[in-house]
Design a protein around this motif. Structure first.
Motif, PDB file in Angstrom:
ATOM      1  N   THR A 288       0.851  -1.185   0.000  1.00  0.00           N
ATOM      2  CA  THR A 288       0.000   0.000   0.000  1.00  0.00           C
ATOM      3  C   THR A 288       0.886   1.234   0.000  1.00  0.00           C
ATOM      4  OG1 THR A 288      -1.808  -1.072   1.199  1.00  0.00           O
ATOM      5  CG2 THR A 288      -1.663   1.323   1.361  1.00  0.00           C
ATOM      6  N   HIS A 289       0.502   2.237  -0.781  1.00  0.00           N
ATOM      7  CA  HIS A 289       1.271   3.488  -0.828  1.00  0.00           C
ATOM      8  C   HIS A 289       0.455   4.619  -0.228  1.00  0.00           C
ATOM      9  CE1 HIS A 289       4.560   1.891  -3.291  1.00  0.00           C
ATOM     10  NE2 HIS A 289       3.623   1.161  -3.876  1.00  0.00           N
ATOM     11  N   GLN A 290       1.071   5.321   0.703  1.00  0.00           N
ATOM     12  CA  GLN A 290       0.435   6.532   1.196  1.00  0.00           C
ATOM     13  C   GLN A 290       0.711   7.636   0.194  1.00  0.00           C
ATOM     14  OE1 GLN A 290       0.594   7.921   5.477  1.00  0.00           O
ATOM     15  NE2 GLN A 290       1.864   9.465   4.486  1.00  0.00           N
ATOM     16  N   SER A 323      -2.909  -6.768   2.340  1.00  0.00           N
ATOM     17  CA  SER A 323      -1.745  -5.908   2.112  1.00  0.00           C
ATOM     18  C   SER A 323      -0.846  -5.926   3.345  1.00  0.00           C
ATOM     19  CB  SER A 323      -2.182  -4.475   1.803  1.00  0.00           C
ATOM     20  OG  SER A 323      -1.053  -3.641   1.577  1.00  0.00           O
ATOM     21  N   PRO A 324       0.460  -6.216   3.178  1.00  0.00           N
ATOM     22  CA  PRO A 324       1.326  -6.380   4.352  1.00  0.00           C
ATOM     23  C   PRO A 324       1.878  -5.079   4.933  1.00  0.00           C
ATOM     24  CG  PRO A 324       2.540  -6.907   2.358  1.00  0.00           C
ATOM     25  CD  PRO A 324       1.127  -6.615   1.923  1.00  0.00           C
ATOM     26  N   ILE A 325       2.135  -4.082   4.081  1.00  0.00           N
ATOM     27  CA  ILE A 325       2.802  -2.874   4.572  1.00  0.00           C
ATOM     28  C   ILE A 325       2.276  -1.628   3.871  1.00  0.00           C
ATOM     29  CG2 ILE A 325       4.968  -4.009   5.228  1.00  0.00           C
ATOM     30  CD1 ILE A 325       6.167  -2.979   2.601  1.00  0.00           C
ATOM     31  N   VAL A 326       2.507  -0.483   4.513  1.00  0.00           N
ATOM     32  CA  VAL A 326       2.262   0.828   3.915  1.00  0.00           C
ATOM     33  C   VAL A 326       3.609   1.517   3.746  1.00  0.00           C
ATOM     34  CG1 VAL A 326       1.252   3.119   4.248  1.00  0.00           C
ATOM     35  CG2 VAL A 326      -0.042   1.080   4.883  1.00  0.00           C
ATOM     36  N   SER A 327       3.846   2.095   2.575  1.00  0.00           N
ATOM     37  CA  SER A 327       5.081   2.818   2.279  1.00  0.00           C
ATOM     38  C   SER A 327       4.766   4.297   2.120  1.00  0.00           C
ATOM     39  CB  SER A 327       5.705   2.273   0.984  1.00  0.00           C
ATOM     40  OG  SER A 327       6.833   3.031   0.601  1.00  0.00           O
TER      41      SER A 327
END
Length: 359
Positions: A288-290, A323-327
């Motif tokens: 996931t992208h912030q 989704s495992p992570i947010v970048s």
């Protein structure tokens, strides 16, 4: 070190990735991921061809151009140049994509020179480009003109320095583990809402933005270009209205992407004064992208940044459980936002350098 005989041709944006002329654009998407992987080991920082193509079809707000370098029909690298379409825009934003195996043979020099020629042809007087760096200390560390942060020298930074670019700013790329215990987020959100008080109301939605919120959301999106720390980077004040918002959202969602927005509304005025965006591609198990996060200047100091970040992360865990992570990227001098990130568990994984050159 042998110089390769190159041909440089325009990058064609096909109507569809299934078209016969789509090969170069598909290669562009793959090359984008390869460069991010080589630079920092994070290929998912780069959008794929399907995610990028819609923006190339509509030049109303940003004109996208690009060029492909070949030798004997083999693609050795690419460069893209984006031009904001506001009347007062001076800058051309460059992305130089040359993999390590082809670096040092004149490919990068030729493509950067071609990008500068394109910028001049478009009447621009400023070149901007970003470099990616691993979170490590080396013998030669570069400090930006802001004085905040530092990054290790790499071949791209050597090239940019040699071509007259200056390192203006360093951004930190941080990641948040979406699989971690959510209780700290819930506590932080409750505390922040208590500090903010009754004058501030949380509003959340998935794209597309509801019609009654479009004007307000467009207004706060416009603030990102002027209120976010950017050092001496020449960014034009963006012009936003409901029509531009609709165009943006059509581009974002047409490739199967999904975005969640958490915003804060100032109850006495009805204005949206803070927001946070989370975006994921068609693969809901991906990173996931912030996108944007902002608190309007006049409303800082009320924990609104903590509210929108925590609320959106909690909502996202329910909406996108795979989704495992947010970048996310934040300027090193943006201490208030970095403090929020650190408090809720974001960890630094790479850095970006923002470079600029006046021509």
């Amino acid at each position: 070190m042998n110089t390769i005989v190159l041909t440089i041709t325009p990058l064609i944006a096909p109507r569809s990735l299934d078209d016969a002329d789509a090969a170069d654009f598909l290669a562009y998407g793959e090359l984008n991921r390869l460069i991010c992987d080589e630079a920092v080991g994070l290929p998912d920082l780069a959008p794929d061809a399907a995610q990028m193509l819609p923006a190339w079809h509509d030049s109303t707000d940003t004109l996208q151009t690009g060029f492909v370098a070949r030798s004997d029909d083999r693609i050795l690298g690419m460069v893209t140049v984006a031009f904001a379409q506001e009347a007062e825009a001076h800058a051309a934003e460059i992305d130089l994509l040359v993999p390590a195996e082809h670096w040092g043979h004149g490919v990068e020099d030729a493509l950067l020179a071609r990008a500068e020629d394109e910028a001049r042809a478009q009447g621009r007087s400023v070149l901007q480009i970003w470099s990616l760096h691993r979170p490590e200390e080396t013998e030669r560390m570069l400090v930006p003109r802001t004085g905040w942060g530092r990054v290790p020298a790499i071949p791209l930074s050597d090239l940019l320095e040699a071509r007259g670019f200056e390192l203006e700013q360093v951004e930190r790329n941080s990641e948040f583990d979406l699989r971690a215990d959510s209780e700290p987020l819930r506590r932080a959100l409750a505390e922040a809402r208590s500090v903010a008080g009754a004058d501030y109301r949380l509003v959340e939605w998935m794209l597309p933005t509801p019609p009654d919120l479009r004007d307000g959301f467009a207004a706060v999106l416009a603030r990102l270009s002027t209120d976010a720390p950017s050092g001496e980077m020449d960014f034009v004040a963006e012009e936003w209205d409901a029509d531009r918002l609709i165009r943006r959202e059509e581009q974002l969602t047409s490739a199967g992407q999904a975005m969640s927005v958490a915003a804060v509304q100032h109850v006495p005025t009805g204005e949206l004064v803070a927001y946070n965006e989370l975006l994921i591609g068609a693969d809901r198990g991906g990173v996931t992208h912030q996108f944007g996060t902002l608190v309007s200047r006049e409303h800082r100091g009320h924990r609104l940044g903590m509210i929108v970040k925590c609320a959106n992360l909690l909502r996202w865990r329910e909406r996108m459980p795979s989704s495992p992570i947010v970048s996310t990227f934040n300027a090193e001098e943006n201490r208030p936002m970095l403090s929020i990130n650190e408090a809720i568990g974001f960890l630094p994984v790479s850095y970006a350098g923002a470079w600029q050159k006046k021509i």
